[in-house]
Write an enzyme that holds these catalytic residues in place. Structure first.
Site, short mmCIF file in Angstrom:
data_model
loop_
_atom_site.label_atom_id
_atom_site.label_comp_id
_atom_site.label_asym_id
_atom_site.label_seq_id
_atom_site.Cartn_x
_atom_site.Cartn_y
_atom_site.Cartn_z
N CYS A 109 46.40 58.44 34.74
CA CYS A 109 46.63 59.81 35.20
C CYS A 109 45.64 60.13 36.31
CB CYS A 109 46.44 60.79 34.05
SG CYS A 109 46.65 62.51 34.51
N CYS A 148 50.23 59.05 25.79
CA CYS A 148 50.17 57.60 25.62
C CYS A 148 48.95 57.07 26.35
CB CYS A 148 51.44 56.92 26.13
SG CYS A 148 51.70 57.01 27.90
N CYS A 159 53.36 61.42 30.01
CA CYS A 159 53.44 60.07 29.46
C CYS A 159 53.89 59.14 30.58
CB CYS A 159 54.34 60.00 28.22
SG CYS A 159 56.09 60.23 28.51
#
Length: 134
Positions: free
Chosen positions: A90, A83, A11
């Site tokens: 990412c 999230c 996250c």
């Protein structure tokens, strides 16, 4: 020698959602998986995440808030973003790494009941994965 798979929960700050997911993951998947968590940034473990997990008899006081480790990311069997921000930013993962998105509200700065709800939603989702593989 253990030959466990690795699941990596991500996250934004590795403060709330991914910390709770790591704890639930260890509870429901720990016999077959190495369970780790990290964030795009490391904000420290949120005291309310510790308190929320303590309510369900899971102690996360020894968990640390870490930024994403490229080596772990590249070797993980499953990467789970929790999230939208983590899902969007990412780093890319190699083709052999399965990546899924399970979105949950950010409880940070919210009422206590939001922490409890998100904790329970994450726990239920990981329990479902442990039972069904989905």
């Amino acid at each position: 020698m253990e030959n466990k798979k690795t699941i990596y929960f991500l996250c934004t700050g590795n403060s709330c959602r991914s910390q709770m997911a790591e704890a639930w993951g260890k509870k429901y998947l720990g016999d077959k998986w190495n369970v780790l968590s990290a964030g795009i940034e490391a904000h420290g473990v949120n005291p309310n995440a510790i308190k929320a997990m303590k309510e369900v008899d899971i102690d996360i006081t020894d968990q640390t808030s870490d930024i994403i480790d490229r080596d772990i990311l590249d070797k993980a069997d499953l990467v789970v973003t929790l999230c939208g921000h983590a899902n969007d930013v990412c780093p890319t993962t190699p083709p052999h790494v399965k990546r899924v998105h399970w979105g949950f509200d950010d409880p940070a700065g919210q009422e206590w009941s939001v922490f409890q709800r998100v904790r329970d939603e994450i726990g239920a989702r990981i329990k479902k994965y442990a039972e069904t593989g989905e």
